[in-house]
Design a protein around this motif. Structure first.
Motif, mmCIF file in Angstrom:
data_model
loop_
_atom_site.group_PDB
_atom_site.id
_atom_site.type_symbol
_atom_site.label_atom_id
_atom_site.label_comp_id
_atom_site.label_asym_id
_atom_site.label_seq_id
_atom_site.Cartn_x
_atom_site.Cartn_y
_atom_site.Cartn_z
ATOM 1 N N LEU A 32 -0.160 -17.050 9.625
ATOM 2 C CA LEU A 32 -1.285 -16.328 9.043
ATOM 3 C C LEU A 32 -1.578 -15.047 9.819
ATOM 4 O O LEU A 32 -1.803 -13.979 9.234
ATOM 5 C CB LEU A 32 -2.509 -17.239 9.018
ATOM 6 N N ALA A 33 -1.557 -15.162 11.148
ATOM 7 C CA ALA A 33 -1.811 -13.983 11.978
ATOM 8 C C ALA A 33 -0.696 -12.944 11.813
ATOM 9 O O ALA A 33 -0.967 -11.738 11.709
ATOM 10 C CB ALA A 33 -1.930 -14.400 13.440
ATOM 11 N N ALA A 34 0.557 -13.411 11.759
ATOM 12 C CA ALA A 34 1.672 -12.475 11.583
ATOM 13 C C ALA A 34 1.573 -11.766 10.240
ATOM 14 O O ALA A 34 1.787 -10.551 10.140
ATOM 15 C CB ALA A 34 2.996 -13.223 11.695
ATOM 16 N N GLY A 35 1.247 -12.530 9.189
ATOM 17 C CA GLY A 35 1.098 -11.913 7.875
ATOM 18 C C GLY A 35 -0.037 -10.912 7.839
ATOM 19 O O GLY A 35 0.079 -9.849 7.222
ATOM 20 N N ALA A 36 -1.132 -11.231 8.510
ATOM 21 C CA ALA A 36 -2.271 -10.311 8.532
ATOM 22 C C ALA A 36 -1.924 -9.015 9.265
ATOM 23 O O ALA A 36 -2.301 -7.921 8.831
ATOM 24 C CB ALA A 36 -3.476 -10.993 9.181
ATOM 25 N N VAL A 37 -1.190 -9.148 10.349
ATOM 26 C CA VAL A 37 -0.816 -7.942 11.110
ATOM 27 C C VAL A 37 0.156 -7.074 10.307
ATOM 28 O O VAL A 37 0.019 -5.846 10.251
ATOM 29 C CB VAL A 37 -0.204 -8.344 12.468
ATOM 30 N N LEU A 38 1.139 -7.713 9.670
ATOM 31 C CA LEU A 38 2.067 -6.951 8.824
ATOM 32 C C LEU A 38 1.326 -6.293 7.664
ATOM 33 O O LEU A 38 1.607 -5.151 7.297
ATOM 34 C CB LEU A 38 3.164 -7.870 8.296
ATOM 35 N N CYS A 39 0.393 -7.019 7.095
ATOM 36 C CA CYS A 39 -0.401 -6.487 5.993
ATOM 37 C C CYS A 39 -1.204 -5.267 6.458
ATOM 38 O O CYS A 39 -1.248 -4.243 5.775
ATOM 39 C CB CYS A 39 -1.324 -7.598 5.483
ATOM 40 N N TRP A 40 -1.805 -5.384 7.622
ATOM 41 C CA TRP A 40 -2.594 -4.268 8.155
ATOM 42 C C TRP A 40 -1.707 -3.052 8.435
ATOM 43 O O TRP A 40 -2.085 -1.914 8.124
ATOM 44 C CB TRP A 40 -3.290 -4.706 9.438
ATOM 45 N N ALA A 41 -0.527 -3.300 9.004
ATOM 46 C CA ALA A 41 0.383 -2.189 9.297
ATOM 47 C C ALA A 41 0.859 -1.512 8.016
ATOM 48 O O ALA A 41 0.958 -0.281 7.953
ATOM 49 C CB ALA A 41 1.578 -2.706 10.096
ATOM 50 N N ARG A 42 1.150 -2.303 6.987
ATOM 51 C CA ARG A 42 1.582 -1.710 5.714
ATOM 52 C C ARG A 42 0.452 -0.899 5.087
ATOM 53 O O ARG A 42 0.691 0.182 4.520
ATOM 54 C CB ARG A 42 2.040 -2.814 4.759
ATOM 55 N N ALA A 43 -0.769 -1.435 5.169
ATOM 56 C CA ALA A 43 -1.912 -0.705 4.622
ATOM 57 C C ALA A 43 -2.145 0.600 5.379
ATOM 58 O O ALA A 43 -2.488 1.625 4.781
ATOM 59 C CB ALA A 43 -3.162 -1.587 4.674
ATOM 60 N N LEU A 44 -1.936 0.563 6.689
ATOM 61 C CA LEU A 44 -2.151 1.773 7.489
ATOM 62 C C LEU A 44 -1.182 2.879 7.096
ATOM 63 O O LEU A 44 -1.527 4.054 7.139
ATOM 64 C CB LEU A 44 -1.989 1.428 8.973
ATOM 65 N N GLY A 45 0.031 2.525 6.720
ATOM 66 C CA GLY A 45 1.023 3.541 6.388
ATOM 67 C C GLY A 45 1.141 3.850 4.918
ATOM 68 O O GLY A 45 2.039 4.607 4.526
ATOM 69 N N GLU A 46 0.265 3.279 4.090
ATOM 70 C CA GLU A 46 0.371 3.489 2.655
ATOM 71 C C GLU A 46 0.120 4.961 2.275
ATOM 72 O O GLU A 46 -0.785 5.600 2.774
ATOM 73 C CB GLU A 46 -0.628 2.569 1.937
ATOM 74 N N PHE A 47 0.935 5.475 1.339
ATOM 75 C CA PHE A 47 0.816 6.875 0.933
ATOM 76 C C PHE A 47 0.784 7.040 -0.594
ATOM 77 O O PHE A 47 -0.171 7.561 -1.159
ATOM 78 C CB PHE A 47 1.982 7.692 1.505
ATOM 79 N N GLY A 48 1.844 6.568 -1.287
ATOM 80 C CA GLY A 48 2.026 6.901 -2.697
ATOM 81 C C GLY A 48 0.916 6.404 -3.602
ATOM 82 O O GLY A 48 0.351 7.166 -4.402
ATOM 83 N N ALA A 49 0.594 5.118 -3.497
ATOM 84 C CA ALA A 49 -0.464 4.569 -4.349
ATOM 85 C C ALA A 49 -1.817 5.168 -4.005
ATOM 86 O O ALA A 49 -2.658 5.398 -4.890
ATOM 87 C CB ALA A 49 -0.499 3.042 -4.192
ATOM 88 N N THR A 50 -2.026 5.464 -2.724
ATOM 89 C CA THR A 50 -3.315 6.007 -2.305
ATOM 90 C C THR A 50 -3.540 7.404 -2.872
ATOM 91 O O THR A 50 -4.595 7.694 -3.439
ATOM 92 C CB THR A 50 -3.388 6.041 -0.770
ATOM 93 N N ILE A 51 -2.536 8.276 -2.747
ATOM 94 C CA ILE A 51 -2.731 9.652 -3.212
ATOM 95 C C ILE A 51 -2.808 9.710 -4.737
ATOM 96 O O ILE A 51 -3.452 10.598 -5.312
ATOM 97 C CB ILE A 51 -1.601 10.558 -2.671
ATOM 98 N N THR A 52 -2.186 8.744 -5.409
ATOM 99 C CA THR A 52 -2.231 8.728 -6.872
ATOM 100 C C THR A 52 -3.552 8.174 -7.379
ATOM 101 O O THR A 52 -4.140 8.716 -8.327
ATOM 102 C CB THR A 52 -1.075 7.880 -7.424
ATOM 103 N N PHE A 53 -4.029 7.122 -6.756
ATOM 104 C CA PHE A 53 -5.233 6.449 -7.254
ATOM 105 C C PHE A 53 -6.516 6.998 -6.633
ATOM 106 O O PHE A 53 -7.559 7.036 -7.288
ATOM 107 C CB PHE A 53 -5.126 4.952 -6.955
ATOM 108 N N ALA A 54 -6.441 7.427 -5.358
ATOM 109 C CA ALA A 54 -7.664 7.844 -4.662
ATOM 110 C C ALA A 54 -7.699 9.324 -4.322
ATOM 111 O O ALA A 54 -8.751 9.826 -3.890
ATOM 112 C CB ALA A 54 -7.828 7.020 -3.382
ATOM 113 N N GLY A 55 -6.587 10.035 -4.477
ATOM 114 C CA GLY A 55 -6.597 11.454 -4.175
ATOM 115 C C GLY A 55 -6.494 11.740 -2.688
ATOM 116 O O GLY A 55 -6.227 10.848 -1.884
ATOM 117 N N ASN A 56 -6.714 12.987 -2.328
ATOM 118 C CA ASN A 56 -6.541 13.438 -0.945
ATOM 119 C C ASN A 56 -7.734 14.285 -0.533
ATOM 120 O O ASN A 56 -7.635 15.501 -0.374
ATOM 121 C CB ASN A 56 -5.227 14.224 -0.828
ATOM 122 N N TYR A 57 -8.879 13.657 -0.361
ATOM 123 C CA TYR A 57 -10.116 14.350 -0.012
ATOM 124 C C TYR A 57 -10.478 14.049 1.438
ATOM 125 O O TYR A 57 -10.717 12.891 1.783
ATOM 126 C CB TYR A 57 -11.252 13.904 -0.928
#
Length: 282
Positions: free
Chosen positions: A209-234
């Motif tokens: 569970l801890a390993a999955g949470a850390v990987l999840c957090w790291a992936r979220a930290l580096g997210e780009f494509g979905a973020t700029i498409t759905f949330a923009g760049n403000y």
């Protein structure tokens, strides 16, 4: 005068066995050369990033308001996205690991879709569902006045969408590998499903569970494509670190390098911690 005893010669079979062991320990050139090229292919871009880092002005760069705002927003949204993934992903992983139901393979395939889906496509899909004219977004806007796209909440949703599979896969694997006899023993002692889950199952799979949470957090930290498409760049609202890197490349390359270095350090620290604690092999 006593004759000196000569050492006994090793049997021929023992010499051959020792030679075979030495041969097995060697690495064939046909494997070693591609392995080194692969390592260089992965390591050279990182070395180039370190070589071009403006070390003399790094402290000033790190304290610039734009960098701090992007870093603060990235840490906040990645943490919230991880909490959302824990809230929704752990029950989903338990369902996939413990309950037999029709269409489980299809559900598992749907869970892994964001892993292979281009993030930009994921952002478009989120717009079609949570946008102001989307399937759910239109309803949220008309009844509650809630708008998700191009907001900080939208960043959290986009990051959770792409990061949740990492958590679900890790937790499901841990659940499948856990010894179910402890859960059965708890059930025979009168513990209900929820009590067994919270007091037996979760402690059993805590490392996964801890390993999955850390990987999840790291992936979220580096997210780009979905973020700029759905949330923009403000800036200050939806501009996370990867988006700030993308914008800085057009105006200030050194700032982009510094931001990239921060993401690199965070990634290395997380992977080093995972290897030492949860994914090390004997």
């Amino acid at each position: 005068m006593t004759p000196i005893a000569r050492p006994a010669r090793r049997p021929e079979g023992a010499r051959r066995l020792r030679g075979a062991r030495r041969g097995a320990g060697g690495v064939p050139v046909a494997l070693l050369l591609p392995a080194l090229l692969g390592l260089a292919f992965l390591a050279l871009p990182l070395a180039g990033l370190l070589a071009r880092t403006p070390w003399s002005t790094l402290p000033q760069r790190l304290t610039e308001p734009g960098v701090l705002a992007a870093l603060r927003l990235s840490l906040l949204t990645a943490t919230l996205a991880t909490l959302l993934c824990l809230l929704l992903g752990v029950p989903l992983a338990w369902l996939l690991a413990r309950v037999e139901f029709p269409g489980r393979r299809l559900v598992r395939a749907l869970v892994t879709v964001p892993l292979v889906l281009p993030p930009v496509v994921g952002g478009v899909a989120l717009l079609l569902v949570f946008g102001r004219r989307g399937l759910i977004g239109d309803w949220l806007d008309r009844l509650f006045g809630i708008t998700l796209p191009f907001t900080t909440t939208g960043v959290v949703l986009a990051e959770a969408f792409v990061a949740m599979p990492f958590l679900v896969i890790a937790v499901e694997g841990a659940l499948r590998g856990a010894d179910r006899r402890y859960e059965e023993a708890a059930a025979t002692l009168g513990a209900g499903r929820w009590t067994t889950f919270t007091h037996v199952t979760v402690p059993l799979v805590a490392p996964g569970l801890a390993a999955g949470a850390v990987l999840c957090w790291a992936r979220a930290l580096g997210e780009f494509g979905a973020t700029i498409t759905f949330a923009g760049n403000y800036p200050g609202r939806t501009q996370t670190m990867p988006l700030a890197v993308y914008l800085a490349l057009e105006t200030d390359v050194e700032a982009a390098i510094v931001l990239s270095l921060i993401l690199l350090v965070v990634s290395v620290v997380i992977l080093a911690g995972l290897r030492d604690r949860w994914v090390s092999t004997p």
